[in-house]
Scaffold this active site. Sequence first.
Site, PDB file in Angstrom:
ATOM      1  N   HIS A   1      -2.447  -3.716  -6.294  1.00 47.05           N
ATOM      2  CA  HIS A   1      -2.820  -3.014  -5.047  1.00 47.05           C
ATOM      3  C   HIS A   1      -4.309  -3.294  -4.914  1.00 47.05           C
ATOM      4  O   HIS A   1      -5.091  -2.621  -5.560  1.00 47.05           O
ATOM      5  CB  HIS A   1      -2.470  -1.780  -4.714  1.00 47.05           C
ATOM      6  CG  HIS A   1      -2.859  -1.106  -3.483  1.00 47.05           C
ATOM      7  ND1 HIS A   1      -3.459   0.176  -3.222  1.00 47.05           N
ATOM      8  CD2 HIS A   1      -2.667  -1.553  -2.224  1.00 47.05           C
ATOM      9  CE1 HIS A   1      -3.553   0.318  -2.017  1.00 47.05           C
ATOM     10  NE2 HIS A   1      -3.143  -0.884  -0.950  1.00 47.05           N
TER      11      HIS A   1
ATOM     12  N   GLU B   1      -5.505  -0.955  -8.062  1.00 55.11           N
ATOM     13  CA  GLU B   1      -4.701  -0.109  -8.442  1.00 55.11           C
ATOM     14  C   GLU B   1      -3.457  -0.787  -8.980  1.00 55.11           C
ATOM     15  O   GLU B   1      -2.875  -1.656  -8.317  1.00 55.11           O
ATOM     16  CB  GLU B   1      -4.183   0.863  -7.405  1.00 55.11           C
ATOM     17  CG  GLU B   1      -5.251   1.906  -6.897  1.00 55.11           C
ATOM     18  CD  GLU B   1      -4.667   2.909  -5.836  1.00 55.11           C
ATOM     19  OE1 GLU B   1      -5.085   4.027  -5.779  1.00 55.11           O
ATOM     20  OE2 GLU B   1      -3.793   2.372  -5.091  1.00 55.11           O
TER      21      GLU B   1
ATOM     22  N   SER C   1       0.901  -1.164  -0.186  1.00 57.67           N
ATOM     23  CA  SER C   1      -0.010  -0.097   0.042  1.00 57.67           C
ATOM     24  C   SER C   1       0.705   1.265   0.096  1.00 57.67           C
ATOM     25  O   SER C   1       0.414   2.301  -0.182  1.00 57.67           O
ATOM     26  CB  SER C   1      -0.846   0.090   1.312  1.00 57.67           C
ATOM     27  OG  SER C   1      -1.632  -1.123   1.321  1.00 57.67           O
TER      28      SER C   1
HETATM   29  P1  NAD Z   1      -1.250  -9.872   7.290  1.00 61.37           P
HETATM   30  O1  NAD Z   1      -0.551  -9.851   8.509  1.00 61.37           O
HETATM   31  O2  NAD Z   1      -2.956 -10.407   7.780  1.00 61.37           O
HETATM   32  O3  NAD Z   1      -0.581 -11.196   6.478  1.00 61.37           O
HETATM   33  C1  NAD Z   1       0.787 -11.214   6.294  1.00 61.37           C
HETATM   34  C2  NAD Z   1       0.870 -12.622   6.108  1.00 61.37           C
HETATM   35  O4  NAD Z   1       2.203 -12.832   5.583  1.00 61.37           O
HETATM   36  C3  NAD Z   1       0.851 -13.588   7.478  1.00 61.37           C
HETATM   37  O5  NAD Z   1      -0.013 -14.761   7.181  1.00 61.37           O
HETATM   38  C4  NAD Z   1       2.441 -13.832   7.783  1.00 61.37           C
HETATM   39  O6  NAD Z   1       2.375 -15.225   8.305  1.00 61.37           O
HETATM   40  C5  NAD Z   1       2.945 -13.811   6.346  1.00 61.37           C
HETATM   41  N1  NAD Z   1       4.348 -13.593   6.338  1.00 61.37           N
HETATM   42  C6  NAD Z   1       5.044 -12.702   6.938  1.00 61.37           C
HETATM   43  N2  NAD Z   1       6.377 -12.809   6.503  1.00 61.37           N
HETATM   44  C7  NAD Z   1       6.402 -13.796   5.753  1.00 61.37           C
HETATM   45  C8  NAD Z   1       7.554 -14.201   4.889  1.00 61.37           C
HETATM   46  N3  NAD Z   1       8.615 -13.996   5.210  1.00 61.37           N
HETATM   47  N4  NAD Z   1       7.232 -15.218   4.002  1.00 61.37           N
HETATM   48  C9  NAD Z   1       5.947 -15.774   3.844  1.00 61.37           C
HETATM   49  N5  NAD Z   1       4.843 -15.345   4.540  1.00 61.37           N
HETATM   50  C10 NAD Z   1       5.395 -14.582   5.386  1.00 61.37           C
HETATM   51  O7  NAD Z   1      -1.272  -8.795   6.342  1.00 61.37           O
HETATM   52  P2  NAD Z   1      -2.199  -8.150   5.250  1.00 61.37           P
HETATM   53  O8  NAD Z   1      -3.123  -7.032   5.835  1.00 61.37           O
HETATM   54  O9  NAD Z   1      -2.791  -9.333   4.692  1.00 61.37           O
HETATM   55  O10 NAD Z   1      -1.278  -7.205   4.556  1.00 61.37           O
HETATM   56  C11 NAD Z   1      -0.271  -7.936   3.446  1.00 61.37           C
HETATM   57  C12 NAD Z   1       0.026  -6.726   2.544  1.00 61.37           C
HETATM   58  O11 NAD Z   1      -0.935  -6.041   1.753  1.00 61.37           O
HETATM   59  C13 NAD Z   1       0.836  -5.431   2.991  1.00 61.37           C
HETATM   60  O12 NAD Z   1       1.946  -5.224   2.248  1.00 61.37           O
HETATM   61  C14 NAD Z   1      -0.133  -4.548   3.161  1.00 61.37           C
HETATM   62  O13 NAD Z   1       0.509  -3.176   3.212  1.00 61.37           O
HETATM   63  C15 NAD Z   1      -1.042  -4.842   2.053  1.00 61.37           C
HETATM   64  N6  NAD Z   1      -2.585  -4.241   2.026  1.00 61.37           N
HETATM   65  C16 NAD Z   1      -3.138  -4.392   3.331  1.00 61.37           C
HETATM   66  C17 NAD Z   1      -4.409  -3.961   3.145  1.00 61.37           C
HETATM   67  C18 NAD Z   1      -5.179  -4.229   4.522  1.00 61.37           C
HETATM   68  O14 NAD Z   1      -6.213  -3.482   4.556  1.00 61.37           O
HETATM   69  N7  NAD Z   1      -4.845  -4.883   5.301  1.00 61.37           N
HETATM   70  C19 NAD Z   1      -4.741  -3.512   2.042  1.00 61.37           C
HETATM   71  C20 NAD Z   1      -4.163  -3.208   1.002  1.00 61.37           C
HETATM   72  C21 NAD Z   1      -2.928  -3.940   0.948  1.00 61.37           C
END
Ligand code: NAD
Length: 401
Positions: free
Chosen positions: A141, A153, A120
Site C-alpha cells: 500500500h 504499508e 486502501s
Molecule cells: P485511478 O482511477 O487513477 O486509476 C485506475 C486505473 O486502472 C485507470 O487507469 C483505469 O483505466 C485502470 N483500470 C480500471 N479497470 C481496469 C481493468 N479491469 N484492467 C486494467 N486496468 C484497469 O485510481 P488510483 O487512484 O490510481 O487507485 C488505484 C488503487 O490504488 C485503488 O485500489 C485505490 O484504492 C488505491 N490507492 C489510491 C490512493 C489515492 O490516493 N488515489 C492511495 C493509495 C491507494
Amino acid sequence: MTVENEIAILGTGAMGAGIAQVAAIHGWSVRMIDCDPETAAKAKDGIGTRLQRQVEKGRISESEAGEAMVRLHIVQSDSELDSCEVLLEAIVEDMEIKTKAVAPLLDHLHSEAIIATNTSSLSVTELGQKLGCPSRVVGMHFFNPAPIMKLVEVIRGRETDPVVVDRIAEIASSWNKHVAVAADTPGFIVNRVARPYYLEAFRCMEDGLATADLIDETMRSLGGFRMGPFELTDFIGHDVNTATTRTVWDCWNRPTRLAPSLMQEQLVAEGRLGKKSGTGVYDWSTEPPSPTIHPSNEASTVPGFDMGSIMKMANQLDLKCQNPIQTIVFARILFAILNEALWAQHDGVAEAADIDTAMQYGVNYPIGPFKWMEDIGLDLVKETMKSLESMTGDGRFITPD
Ligand code: NAD
C-alpha cells in the site's frame, strides 16, 4: 523462472503510474498494463515529464532519467508477463473488478510470482482466496503521490506466506521507502490511527471549545503537525474523509472513538466538500481562507474540570502555552490519536514500531504515537487519559487493558 527486478503493474492511473516511476528509477524493468491503452501511454509520458523535472532540479542525472524510461514497457500481449517476479494491481477499488482483472493474468505469470495489491480498504485475504492463491497475495500500500510519500504499508493477509511478506518489504526498502507491516484489518495502520486527528478536532469545535483556525493553529504550533486538522480535511475533501471514517468505524464494530462527526457529515450533505468545492470548514475564496463555521457556545473555560494531569503533560512536553483552551484542544486531539494507536496495537494490527513508522511517514506526524507516549511517560499518559475521559464521558478515552 521469475526474474528479480521485473514487475508488472496493472492499472496505470494516479497510483500505478507513480509506482511505475518509483520502480523504474530504482532499476526495475516495469510492464505497464491498463484496460485503456491511451492511459498507459499517457502514464509513461507523465513519468517522462516528471523525471525531466527531477533532472532540471539536479536531483537525478539525465542518464538516470533516460535509463529509467527505457525500463518502462507498455504490455502488448499477456505473454510478456511470464518472467515478472511481482504483479502489482492498482486498479479501481472494487473487489469484483480487481478479481476479474487479475484472474486471467495468473495463467501468464510464473506459478511463484507474487500478487501484490495497492488496495486502501479491501481485504487482502479475500482477494487471495478469490484468486485461489492466498499464500502469494499481499498488500503493498503506497501513499499518494507514490514517488514522494515515503511509506509503504505491507499487508499480511491471513494466509500470505511470510516469505512473500518479507520479500515485498525488502523490495519497498530497496525503493527507498519506509516499511510498516500490518495485519489485514480495516484501515490498516494509517487510515485507522489518523482518524481521531480529524474526528476529535470536529468534536472540540462541536463542544464550542475553539474556532477552526485556533484548533488548526494549536496543532501546528503545539503539536508540530504540518497542517491543522481542518485545513487538511478541506484539502483531502470531506466526502473522501467521511467515507473512510464510515468504513473504518463500521468494520471495527462502531466504537464511540471512531464515530463520524455530525458536523462533518453536514458539510458533505451541503456540498461543502473543501478546497475542491470552494468551501468546507474554510472559505477558500478569501486570503487567508476564513472559517465558515462559528461555534455557538464558545467556552472560555471548562467548568469543574481538573487540569492537573494535562498541565503536567504540557510541562513534560515543554509546550509553553499560556492559553488553557489551546492546551485542552491539543491534549484532546493528541490523546485521541495515542489511544487509537494503543487500540490498534491491542487489536493486533501492528507492532508499536510499525505504527510509529506508519504515522511518521504515511501522514508526516512529527513523531510516532508510541515515541510520544514514551516522552510523556506512561503513568502520565494513563492519568491524562482518565482525566480526558472524565471531561468527555463517553468512553472514547478509555484505554485497552
Ligand atoms: P485511478 O482511477 O487513477 O486509476 C485506475 C486505473 O486502472 C485507470 O487507469 C483505469 O483505466 C485502470 N483500470 C480500471 N479497470 C481496469 C481493468 N479491469 N484492467 C486494467 N486496468 C484497469 O485510481 P488510483 O487512484 O490510481 O487507485 C488505484 C488503487 O490504488 C485503488 O485500489 C485505490 O484504492 C488505491 N490507492 C489510491 C490512493 C489515492 O490516493 N488515489 C492511495 C493509495 C491507494
